[in-house]
Design a protein around this motif. Structure first.
Motif, PDB file in Angstrom:
ATOM      1  N   VAL A 232     -52.131  -5.501  37.086  1.00  0.00           N
ATOM      2  CA  VAL A 232     -51.843  -4.198  36.492  1.00  0.00           C
ATOM      3  C   VAL A 232     -52.839  -3.873  35.371  1.00  0.00           C
ATOM      4  O   VAL A 232     -53.232  -4.742  34.594  1.00  0.00           O
ATOM      5  N   ALA A 233     -53.261  -2.623  35.332  1.00  0.00           N
ATOM      6  CA  ALA A 233     -54.120  -2.120  34.251  1.00  0.00           C
ATOM      7  C   ALA A 233     -53.241  -1.259  33.354  1.00  0.00           C
ATOM      8  O   ALA A 233     -52.674  -0.257  33.812  1.00  0.00           O
ATOM      9  N   HIS A 234     -53.120  -1.654  32.104  1.00  0.00           N
ATOM     10  CA  HIS A 234     -52.262  -0.945  31.153  1.00  0.00           C
ATOM     11  C   HIS A 234     -53.139  -0.202  30.151  1.00  0.00           C
ATOM     12  O   HIS A 234     -53.770  -0.808  29.297  1.00  0.00           O
ATOM     13  N   HIS A 235     -53.169   1.106  30.270  1.00  0.00           N
ATOM     14  CA  HIS A 235     -53.944   1.970  29.387  1.00  0.00           C
ATOM     15  C   HIS A 235     -53.002   2.490  28.314  1.00  0.00           C
ATOM     16  O   HIS A 235     -52.152   3.334  28.590  1.00  0.00           O
ATOM     17  N   VAL A 236     -53.145   1.987  27.104  1.00  0.00           N
ATOM     18  CA  VAL A 236     -52.264   2.428  26.020  1.00  0.00           C
ATOM     19  C   VAL A 236     -52.909   3.555  25.238  1.00  0.00           C
ATOM     20  O   VAL A 236     -54.136   3.668  25.182  1.00  0.00           O
TER      21      VAL A 236
ATOM     22  N   GLY B   6     -53.481  -7.279  33.607  1.00  0.00           N
ATOM     23  CA  GLY B   6     -52.653  -8.395  34.030  1.00  0.00           C
ATOM     24  C   GLY B   6     -51.287  -8.423  33.360  1.00  0.00           C
ATOM     25  O   GLY B   6     -51.090  -7.890  32.271  1.00  0.00           O
ATOM     26  N   LYS B   7     -50.348  -9.067  34.052  1.00  0.00           N
ATOM     27  CA  LYS B   7     -48.984  -9.174  33.543  1.00  0.00           C
ATOM     28  C   LYS B   7     -48.885  -9.910  32.207  1.00  0.00           C
ATOM     29  O   LYS B   7     -48.119  -9.495  31.344  1.00  0.00           O
TER      30      LYS B   7
ATOM     31  N   ALA C  69     -47.008  -8.375  29.000  1.00  0.00           N
ATOM     32  CA  ALA C  69     -45.877  -9.062  28.357  1.00  0.00           C
ATOM     33  C   ALA C  69     -46.136  -9.252  26.862  1.00  0.00           C
ATOM     34  O   ALA C  69     -45.223  -9.067  26.042  1.00  0.00           O
ATOM     35  N   GLU C  70     -47.363  -9.584  26.501  1.00  0.00           N
ATOM     36  CA  GLU C  70     -47.729  -9.739  25.093  1.00  0.00           C
ATOM     37  C   GLU C  70     -47.576  -8.404  24.360  1.00  0.00           C
ATOM     38  O   GLU C  70     -47.067  -8.348  23.239  1.00  0.00           O
ATOM     39  N   PHE C  71     -48.022  -7.327  24.975  1.00  0.00           N
ATOM     40  CA  PHE C  71     -47.874  -5.994  24.399  1.00  0.00           C
ATOM     41  C   PHE C  71     -46.392  -5.670  24.188  1.00  0.00           C
ATOM     42  O   PHE C  71     -46.000  -5.166  23.130  1.00  0.00           O
TER      43      PHE C  71
END
Length: 131
Positions: free
Chosen positions: A28-32, A40-41, A45-47
């Protein structure tokens, strides 16, 4: 309505990070908003751990949109939150509450979220918690 997206947001509101993670593809690509892309997962999870330490949030007025082929979705909602612990580079946390319109965009593959993009007005949030 896309079941994966609904499950993801229901888990968010329940504070159930494990279920949120189960909705995500491994890559997964998480764009905040106002930040770097996390991949990545484990990074997601850290976020989530960081966010849960600094903020308590509940999403309301949720509207979920889905593309015809099911590979893309979007949602708009209101973030109702409490600022619990000072986040680096942001105003001091004193238990301030906030209400903020926001939106998320998703890509999906094989029923899993491969991309999450979240937007909100950071200046609005700062103004609300700086009062």
């Amino acid at each position: 309505m896309n079941d994966t997206i609904k499950t993801y947001f229901d888990a968010f509101n329940a504070g159930d990070v494990d279920t949120m993670l189960s909705c995500l593809a491994e890559d997964v690509a998480h764009h905040v908003n106002e930040g770097q892309v996390r991949t990545g997962k484990p990074a997601f999870a850290e976020f989530c751990a960081h966010m849960n330490r600094c903020y308590r949030e509940n999403l309301t007025d949720m509207v979920i949109f889905e593309a015809e082929n099911g590979n893309r979705a979007a949602a708009e909602y209101i973030v109702n939150g409490t600022y619990l612990e000072t986040d680096e580079g942001l105003p001091e946390a004193k238990g301030q509450t906030y209400r903020l319109p926001a939106g998320s965009f998703f890509s999906l593959r094989d029923g899993k979220i491969t991309r999450v993009v979240t937007y909100y007005n950071l200046a609005d949030w700062i103004a609300q918690v700086s009062k």
